[in-house]
Design an enzyme around this catalytic site. Sequence first.
Site, mmCIF file in Angstrom:
data_model
loop_
_atom_site.group_PDB
_atom_site.id
_atom_site.type_symbol
_atom_site.label_atom_id
_atom_site.label_comp_id
_atom_site.label_asym_id
_atom_site.label_seq_id
_atom_site.Cartn_x
_atom_site.Cartn_y
_atom_site.Cartn_z
ATOM 1 N N CYS A 1 -6.575 3.081 -4.442
ATOM 2 C CA CYS A 1 -5.642 3.318 -3.340
ATOM 3 C C CYS A 1 -6.282 4.047 -2.165
ATOM 4 C CB CYS A 1 -4.401 4.062 -3.825
ATOM 5 S SG CYS A 1 -4.688 5.766 -4.379
ATOM 6 N N HIS B 1 -1.143 9.127 -4.968
ATOM 7 C CA HIS B 1 -1.204 7.751 -4.466
ATOM 8 C C HIS B 1 -1.048 7.767 -2.953
ATOM 9 C CE1 HIS B 1 -1.142 3.416 -4.920
ATOM 10 N NE2 HIS B 1 -0.097 3.340 -4.113
ATOM 11 N N HIS C 1 -1.078 -1.524 0.122
ATOM 12 C CA HIS C 1 -1.733 -0.568 -0.770
ATOM 13 C C HIS C 1 -2.372 -1.271 -1.958
ATOM 14 C CE1 HIS C 1 1.662 0.051 -3.974
ATOM 15 N NE2 HIS C 1 1.787 -1.124 -3.413
#
Length: 350
Positions: A264, A312, A324
């Site tokens: 990520c 994240h 993402h």
Amino acid sequence: MGAAKRRLLATAVACVVAVLAVPGVAFASPEPTPSVSAPGKDLEAVREQLDGLYHDAAVATDSYNAAEERARKQSAAIVDLAKKIVEGQKKLDELKKRAGAAAAAQYRSGGLPDEAQLLLSDNPQQFLDGAGRVLQGERAAKGLIGELTRTQEDLQQYATDASAQWQKLEADRKAKESARKQIKKQIAAAEKLESRLEEKEKERLAELEREAAYKAQSAWLGTGVLDEIKGSASEAGKKAVAFATQQIGKPYEWGAEGPKSYDCSGLTSQAWLDAGHPIPRTSQEQWKQLKHVDIKDMRPGDLIIYFDDASHVALYIGDGTIVHAPRPGRTVTIAGAGSMPILGVVRPDA
């Protein structure tokens, strides 16, 4: 575009990409997913357990990436210190040669210091000329001794700093290895859990994942937040969005920064590097170091940080959506910005 239409578009996009992002789902089939033998509540528990395992893997990945980043900097610092030590040793050797030459000259003059030779002179002009040379010589000697001392002190400090960097490097190597083991452990546990499911159960599990994401996104949009978000992307933000969206379909891989796969924060850091704005490597450091902005002031290119531990990160692309790299077993994709718990928003080019 009106606010109501924007909300509808954002919801529709989130639904469509959620279906496209989940493997094993028949997109064209109008038929409902068949019921499976396992009770729904059991599969919901499995979904929550998988979320927990992958979340813990994401936390460990951030730790791994942070240790890797520190190790890179420490290695570079050690190389720089080594160069300084080599240069310092050369300088010290040269200074010692100069000191040796001065001592040899004094020996050739009979071993008497310049001051003593001056006092023995019976020539007034020679005395005056010699006094100036003695003064210059004293200053030169003091300067040489001072430079020798400083160079030796510098070399000692360089050696001390290098030793400290080596110790930190070793500590971060151990931290990386520990994080690596934790990542593999969590992913292996998740894969083992999923492997126990029958095909229909996997399809139902995928549907539960979509439903959870849709529910969260709908709740987020229901607050009217999209009516307030009107920011336009900066030129750098447009470049970051373009880079990130070009990576759609590439697999998630922990610790990866492209070009074939990403985690990520690997995706977001590379997107902004391509835009000409280097940012921290990990989601936690991106949250700590970049400028925080209110959600209503969010614009495409900004980074949305998720979960209380900032484990994240995604890149906002507008109309309530993000791009993402979700987790192991998934690919870079578009999703609803509110499909996960938002911690906050940061701006790399504030």
